[in-house]
Design a protein around this motif. Structure first.
Motif, PDB file in Angstrom:
ATOM      1  N   GLU A  47       5.052  -5.408  -2.590  1.00  0.00           N
ATOM      2  CA  GLU A  47       5.529  -4.635  -1.441  1.00  0.00           C
ATOM      3  C   GLU A  47       6.042  -3.269  -1.882  1.00  0.00           C
ATOM      4  N   LEU A  48       6.813  -3.265  -2.959  1.00  0.00           N
ATOM      5  CA  LEU A  48       7.357  -2.014  -3.479  1.00  0.00           C
ATOM      6  C   LEU A  48       6.240  -1.056  -3.865  1.00  0.00           C
ATOM      7  N   LEU A  49       5.249  -1.563  -4.607  1.00  0.00           N
ATOM      8  CA  LEU A  49       4.150  -0.708  -5.046  1.00  0.00           C
ATOM      9  C   LEU A  49       3.288  -0.243  -3.878  1.00  0.00           C
ATOM     10  N   ALA A  50       3.173  -1.081  -2.850  1.00  0.00           N
ATOM     11  CA  ALA A  50       2.418  -0.672  -1.663  1.00  0.00           C
ATOM     12  C   ALA A  50       3.068   0.539  -1.011  1.00  0.00           C
ATOM     13  N   ILE A  51       4.384   0.504  -0.849  1.00  0.00           N
ATOM     14  CA  ILE A  51       5.094   1.630  -0.232  1.00  0.00           C
ATOM     15  C   ILE A  51       4.991   2.868  -1.116  1.00  0.00           C
ATOM     16  N   VAL A  52       5.145   2.696  -2.421  1.00  0.00           N
ATOM     17  CA  VAL A  52       5.056   3.828  -3.349  1.00  0.00           C
ATOM     18  C   VAL A  52       3.701   4.519  -3.228  1.00  0.00           C
ATOM     19  N   PHE A  53       2.631   3.739  -3.234  1.00  0.00           N
ATOM     20  CA  PHE A  53       1.305   4.351  -3.218  1.00  0.00           C
ATOM     21  C   PHE A  53       0.925   4.879  -1.836  1.00  0.00           C
ATOM     22  N   ALA A 101       3.599  -6.301  10.037  1.00  0.00           N
ATOM     23  CA  ALA A 101       3.050  -5.201  10.839  1.00  0.00           C
ATOM     24  C   ALA A 101       2.971  -3.907  10.035  1.00  0.00           C
ATOM     25  N   PHE A 102       3.985  -3.656   9.215  1.00  0.00           N
ATOM     26  CA  PHE A 102       4.022  -2.434   8.416  1.00  0.00           C
ATOM     27  C   PHE A 102       2.850  -2.374   7.442  1.00  0.00           C
ATOM     28  N   PHE A 103       2.627  -3.445   6.709  1.00  0.00           N
ATOM     29  CA  PHE A 103       1.579  -3.428   5.680  1.00  0.00           C
ATOM     30  C   PHE A 103       0.176  -3.509   6.272  1.00  0.00           C
ATOM     31  N   ILE A 104       0.004  -4.218   7.383  1.00  0.00           N
ATOM     32  CA  ILE A 104      -1.288  -4.245   8.062  1.00  0.00           C
ATOM     33  C   ILE A 104      -1.606  -2.846   8.587  1.00  0.00           C
ATOM     34  N   GLY A 105      -0.598  -2.203   9.192  1.00  0.00           N
ATOM     35  CA  GLY A 105      -0.798  -0.858   9.718  1.00  0.00           C
ATOM     36  C   GLY A 105      -1.155   0.138   8.635  1.00  0.00           C
ATOM     37  N   CYS A 106      -0.438   0.071   7.517  1.00  0.00           N
ATOM     38  CA  CYS A 106      -0.725   0.990   6.406  1.00  0.00           C
ATOM     39  C   CYS A 106      -2.092   0.718   5.796  1.00  0.00           C
ATOM     40  N   ALA A 107      -2.476  -0.548   5.720  1.00  0.00           N
ATOM     41  CA  ALA A 107      -3.810  -0.894   5.200  1.00  0.00           C
ATOM     42  C   ALA A 107      -4.894  -0.313   6.100  1.00  0.00           C
ATOM     43  N   ALA A 108      -4.699  -0.419   7.416  1.00  0.00           N
ATOM     44  CA  ALA A 108      -5.669   0.133   8.363  1.00  0.00           C
ATOM     45  C   ALA A 108      -5.752   1.651   8.217  1.00  0.00           C
ATOM     46  N   TRP A 109      -4.612   2.279   8.018  1.00  0.00           N
ATOM     47  CA  TRP A 109      -4.563   3.737   7.828  1.00  0.00           C
ATOM     48  C   TRP A 109      -5.334   4.151   6.574  1.00  0.00           C
ATOM     49  N   MET A 110      -5.051   3.490   5.456  1.00  0.00           N
ATOM     50  CA  MET A 110      -5.705   3.841   4.197  1.00  0.00           C
ATOM     51  C   MET A 110      -7.213   3.567   4.234  1.00  0.00           C
ATOM     52  N   LEU A 111      -7.599   2.471   4.874  1.00  0.00           N
ATOM     53  CA  LEU A 111      -9.015   2.103   4.920  1.00  0.00           C
ATOM     54  C   LEU A 111      -9.821   3.030   5.828  1.00  0.00           C
ATOM     55  N   SER A 112      -9.201   3.484   6.910  1.00  0.00           N
ATOM     56  CA  SER A 112      -9.945   4.256   7.910  1.00  0.00           C
ATOM     57  C   SER A 112      -9.926   5.767   7.684  1.00  0.00           C
ATOM     58  N   THR A 113      -9.126   6.228   6.724  1.00  0.00           N
ATOM     59  CA  THR A 113      -9.022   7.681   6.519  1.00  0.00           C
ATOM     60  C   THR A 113      -9.345   8.102   5.085  1.00  0.00           C
ATOM     61  N   PHE A 172      -5.203   7.432  -5.058  1.00  0.00           N
ATOM     62  CA  PHE A 172      -3.948   6.960  -4.482  1.00  0.00           C
ATOM     63  C   PHE A 172      -4.159   6.207  -3.173  1.00  0.00           C
ATOM     64  N   SER A 173      -5.084   6.659  -2.341  1.00  0.00           N
ATOM     65  CA  SER A 173      -5.281   5.990  -1.053  1.00  0.00           C
ATOM     66  C   SER A 173      -5.875   4.596  -1.229  1.00  0.00           C
ATOM     67  N   TYR A 174      -6.808   4.437  -2.165  1.00  0.00           N
ATOM     68  CA  TYR A 174      -7.398   3.113  -2.368  1.00  0.00           C
ATOM     69  C   TYR A 174      -6.471   2.186  -3.159  1.00  0.00           C
ATOM     70  N   THR A 175      -5.657   2.754  -4.028  1.00  0.00           N
ATOM     71  CA  THR A 175      -4.642   1.922  -4.685  1.00  0.00           C
ATOM     72  C   THR A 175      -3.636   1.429  -3.654  1.00  0.00           C
ATOM     73  N   ALA A 176      -3.265   2.304  -2.717  1.00  0.00           N
ATOM     74  CA  ALA A 176      -2.361   1.911  -1.629  1.00  0.00           C
ATOM     75  C   ALA A 176      -2.988   0.810  -0.778  1.00  0.00           C
ATOM     76  N   LEU A 177      -4.277   0.950  -0.490  1.00  0.00           N
ATOM     77  CA  LEU A 177      -4.973  -0.079   0.290  1.00  0.00           C
ATOM     78  C   LEU A 177      -4.927  -1.421  -0.428  1.00  0.00           C
ATOM     79  N   PHE A 178      -5.179  -1.414  -1.720  1.00  0.00           N
ATOM     80  CA  PHE A 178      -5.137  -2.652  -2.500  1.00  0.00           C
ATOM     81  C   PHE A 178      -3.774  -3.333  -2.382  1.00  0.00           C
ATOM     82  N   PHE A 179      -2.715  -2.579  -2.625  1.00  0.00           N
ATOM     83  CA  PHE A 179      -1.385  -3.180  -2.611  1.00  0.00           C
ATOM     84  C   PHE A 179      -0.947  -3.603  -1.215  1.00  0.00           C
ATOM     85  N   CYS A 180      -1.348  -2.860  -0.181  1.00  0.00           N
ATOM     86  CA  CYS A 180      -0.971  -3.236   1.179  1.00  0.00           C
ATOM     87  C   CYS A 180      -1.555  -4.587   1.567  1.00  0.00           C
ATOM     88  N   ILE A 181      -2.799  -4.840   1.173  1.00  0.00           N
ATOM     89  CA  ILE A 181      -3.422  -6.124   1.477  1.00  0.00           C
ATOM     90  C   ILE A 181      -2.860  -7.227   0.580  1.00  0.00           C
TER      91      ILE A 181
END
Length: 244
Positions: A172-178, A221-233, A202-211
């Motif tokens: 969780e910590l690394l997901a927020i950081v990335f 909700a926070f991590f699903i939302g961030c994963a959707a953001w990273m994957l779609s942009t 950074f965006s794909y590393t963030a996607l990895f950690f969010c999932i």
């Protein structure tokens, strides 16, 4: 194997690795705790989840390095309804997070973090509108998002730092950081100083950690939302052709 390390395969490589890490962590938490109340550190799923981090980081470093040039905003972020939806999902995650944090009667720092979360919700919502129209907006909007993520990280780390085992909070910590670093790199494009190689990493590393962080996380909700953001942009992952 070399052909699959091309940048265009980054979304598939990242999602594949993140799903494996997610399953390993689900298995790990299902093993339960021992008599001392500790998780099964050193078990097969525990070791595999950490190895997946090393694997995905190596893959992302190799693949993202192949992205050369093409750092203009117009080359990387065209009008996209899909990207706008992903950003709206992240905004919804921010809003839910802020409301839940406020209802928990936080201290002053927590209140500031939640207030910034509401501001980040509005900013990301407006950014999603701009992306749907193909309009580049002020760097300040992504700046507000990054500021919220920084406060959100510190606010939660105050609790996580008391946990005895890394598996309880590290993903969780690394997901927020990335996500925060990805937001910063995205803001750089708004200021015309972006680098798609860095942003892709950074965006794909963030996607990895969010999932991967979803099992056992305290804010789905926070991590699903961030994963959707990273994957779609993502930035443009195709080879950049120099203009004559």
């Amino acid at each position: 194997m070399k052909r699959y390390l091309k940048p265009v395969y980054l979304p598939y490589l990242t999602v594949g690795c993140s799903v494996i890490a997610l399953l390993m962590r689900m298995w790990f938490f299902l093993l339960g705790k021992d008599a001392r109340g500790l998780l099964a550190v050193g078990s097969f799923p525990d070791i595999m989840s950490w190895l997946m981090i090393a694997l995905v980081m190596a893959l992302l470093v190799v693949s993202s390095r192949k992205l050369k040039g093409g750092n203009k905003y117009s080359h990387n972020f065209c009008a996209s309804s899909l990207a706008a939806i992903g950003m709206l999902l992240a905004a919804a995650g921010f809003l839910i997070t802020s409301i839940v944090d406020l209802l928990a009667q936080p201290d002053t720092f927590g209140i500031i973090s939640a207030a910034l979360g509401i501001g980040a919700t509005a900013s990301l919502g407006y950014l999603s509108y701009g992306r749907s129209k193909g309009i580049r907006l002020s760097v300040l909007f992504h700046g507000v998002v990054c500021l919220f993520l920084m406060f959100h990280l510190v606010s939660h780390y105050r609790l996580w730092s008391s946990f005895p085992q890394l598996q309880s909070y590290a993903f969780e910590l690394l997901a927020i950081v990335f996500v925060m670093l990805s937001g910063y790199q995205r803001a750089a494009f708004d200021a015309d100083i972006g680098n798609r190689r860095t942003y892709a990493f950074f965006s794909y590393t963030a996607l990895f950690f969010c999932i991967a962080a979803l099992p056992g996380c305290d804010n789905f909700a926070f991590f699903i939302g961030c994963a959707a953001w990273m994957l779609s942009t993502p930035c443009n992952l195709h080879e950049h052709k120099k203009e004559a």
